[in-house]
Write a protein that holds these residues in place. Structure first.
Motif, PDB file in Angstrom:
ATOM      1  N   ASN A  85     -33.657  -1.128  24.669  1.00  0.00           N
ATOM      2  CA  ASN A  85     -32.815  -1.661  23.601  1.00  0.00           C
ATOM      3  C   ASN A  85     -33.404  -2.914  22.967  1.00  0.00           C
ATOM      4  OD1 ASN A  85     -30.731   0.276  23.745  1.00  0.00           O
ATOM      5  ND2 ASN A  85     -29.779  -0.784  25.467  1.00  0.00           N
ATOM      6  N   GLY A 120     -31.610   4.470  23.592  1.00  0.00           N
ATOM      7  CA  GLY A 120     -32.324   3.210  23.439  1.00  0.00           C
ATOM      8  C   GLY A 120     -32.464   2.845  21.966  1.00  0.00           C
ATOM      9  N   LYS A 121     -32.151   1.597  21.632  1.00  0.00           N
ATOM     10  CA  LYS A 121     -32.126   1.176  20.226  1.00  0.00           C
ATOM     11  C   LYS A 121     -33.481   1.282  19.544  1.00  0.00           C
ATOM     12  CE  LYS A 121     -28.224  -2.012  20.732  1.00  0.00           C
ATOM     13  NZ  LYS A 121     -27.776  -3.429  20.657  1.00  0.00           N
ATOM     14  N   ILE A 124     -34.146   4.827  18.478  1.00  0.00           N
ATOM     15  CA  ILE A 124     -33.182   5.204  17.442  1.00  0.00           C
ATOM     16  C   ILE A 124     -33.581   4.584  16.103  1.00  0.00           C
ATOM     17  CG2 ILE A 124     -30.791   4.927  16.681  1.00  0.00           C
ATOM     18  CD1 ILE A 124     -29.986   5.037  19.657  1.00  0.00           C
ATOM     19  N   GLN A 125     -33.892   3.295  16.118  1.00  0.00           N
ATOM     20  CA  GLN A 125     -34.253   2.597  14.876  1.00  0.00           C
ATOM     21  C   GLN A 125     -35.512   3.178  14.254  1.00  0.00           C
ATOM     22  OE1 GLN A 125     -34.535  -1.448  16.206  1.00  0.00           O
ATOM     23  NE2 GLN A 125     -32.323  -1.749  16.306  1.00  0.00           N
ATOM     24  N   SER A 137     -27.482  10.018  19.710  1.00  0.00           N
ATOM     25  CA  SER A 137     -28.118   8.713  19.916  1.00  0.00           C
ATOM     26  C   SER A 137     -27.192   7.864  20.773  1.00  0.00           C
ATOM     27  CB  SER A 137     -28.396   8.024  18.582  1.00  0.00           C
ATOM     28  OG  SER A 137     -27.210   7.865  17.832  1.00  0.00           O
ATOM     29  N   SER A 139     -27.009   4.025  22.614  1.00  0.00           N
ATOM     30  CA  SER A 139     -27.660   2.709  22.641  1.00  0.00           C
ATOM     31  C   SER A 139     -26.983   1.731  23.592  1.00  0.00           C
ATOM     32  CB  SER A 139     -27.665   2.106  21.222  1.00  0.00           C
ATOM     33  OG  SER A 139     -26.347   1.977  20.730  1.00  0.00           O
ATOM     34  N   ASP A 140     -26.098   2.223  24.444  1.00  0.00           N
ATOM     35  CA  ASP A 140     -25.368   1.317  25.334  1.00  0.00           C
ATOM     36  C   ASP A 140     -25.727   1.506  26.805  1.00  0.00           C
ATOM     37  OD1 ASP A 140     -24.246   3.808  25.541  1.00  0.00           O
ATOM     38  OD2 ASP A 140     -22.163   3.128  25.483  1.00  0.00           O
TER      39      ASP A 140
END
Length: 287
Positions: A85, A120-121, A124-125, A137, A139-140
């Motif tokens: 992340n 995972g950020k 994803i980004q 997705s 992200s937590d």
């Protein structure tokens, strides 16, 4: 003097940066130790579980379970990418993303419809920016992933494989060999195959209620546990990569400070020499 003041400002900036990178290095070292303990705790259970499956799995039983279904051709596949992340970990996330992109490209070149799922950020980004469709997705997932995180990541894909919607499921993660060796790795998660080199192959088992029912319970557990191991190993690898990156940044800041200090001292010395020369010249003119 203006140049000396500028150098002094740069020195203060680099000193402050070094304090930050050194602190982050210490934090990552502390988190790495705990993450390594989680990896070490997860491995014995996973190895014994692999050993039981390796012992029980036979060609006769293999045809009875959807999770063992071997498709004649992979027409639709899912790729689960696990990244961190946060950044500031060198090329850690970039290497994982490259591994996933290569896998997607290979599957599509072979005629398969490949879909991407990201945890995972950073992953994803990147893929959102690249225009790649993300089917799911998450992200937590924190620094201490649990079995419930693995379950929510994989249970939906497992059910789709059972229903025949997917022919294969892959997981891209960072394999934790050591703090300095965390290569991006692709795991062929589904269909399940007998683990190679698993312990327990020479043991005798008394089966109750029987191999058939035991496999039916163990196979989903094995799939979830494989994803859990991928999560904890990636978490440990992230902290190792960040510690290395922050140590390198701290070392580079130290080298830069030494260079700036030498330059600053030379500038100050030249300024003082010039002032002395001007004073001497002025005194001589008065005479």
């Amino acid at each position: 003097m203006a140049k000396a003041r500028e150098l002094k400002g740069r020195i203060r900036t680099v000193q402050n940066t070094r304090k930050i990178t050194r602190t982050m290095e210490m934090v990552s070292t502390s988190k790495l130790k705990r993450a390594q303990d989680r990896v070490a705790a997860a491995r014995p259970y996973a190895e014994r579980l692999s050993g039981v499956i390796s012992r029980l799995l036979t060609p006769e039983l293999a045809g009875r379970y959807p999770l063992l279904r071997q498709p004649a051709q992979v027409r639709r596949a899912a790729v689960l990418l696990i990244t961190s992340n946060r950044g500031l970990a060198g090329a850690f996330n970039a290497n994982l993303i490259r591994e996933a992109r290569n896998l997607l490209a290979r599957l599509r070149s072979e005629g398969a419809e490949a879909e991407l799922h990201a945890a995972g950020k950073k992953g994803i980004q990147f893929f959102r920016f690249a225009g790649e469709a993300l089917h799911t997705s998450v992200s937590d997932v924190g620094d201490r992933p649990g079995a419930e995180d693995a379950q929510r990541l994989i249970d939906g894909l497992t059910q789709r494989f059972i229903d025949g919607e997917l022919d294969a499921v892959y997981v891209v993660y960072a394999k934790f060999n050591s703090a300095l060796s965390t290569p991006p790795t692709t795991m062929n998660l589904l269909p399940v195959v007998a683990p190679e080199g698993a312990e327990g192959g020479d043991l005798d088992y008394i089966l109750e209620p029987g191999a058939d029912e035991i496999l039916g319970r163990i196979l989903p557990l094995y799939v979830r546990n494989s994803v859990y191991r991928a999560l904890v190993e990636t978490s440990a690898a992230e902290h190792g990569a960040r510690r290395t990156a922050m140590k390198n940044a701290t070392d580079n800041a130290t080298d830069l400070l030494e260079s700036l200090s030498r330059t600053y001292n030379r500038v100050r010395q030249a300024a003082i020499t010039q002032e002395i020369a001007e004073i001497v010249g002025g005194a001589a003119a008065l005479e």
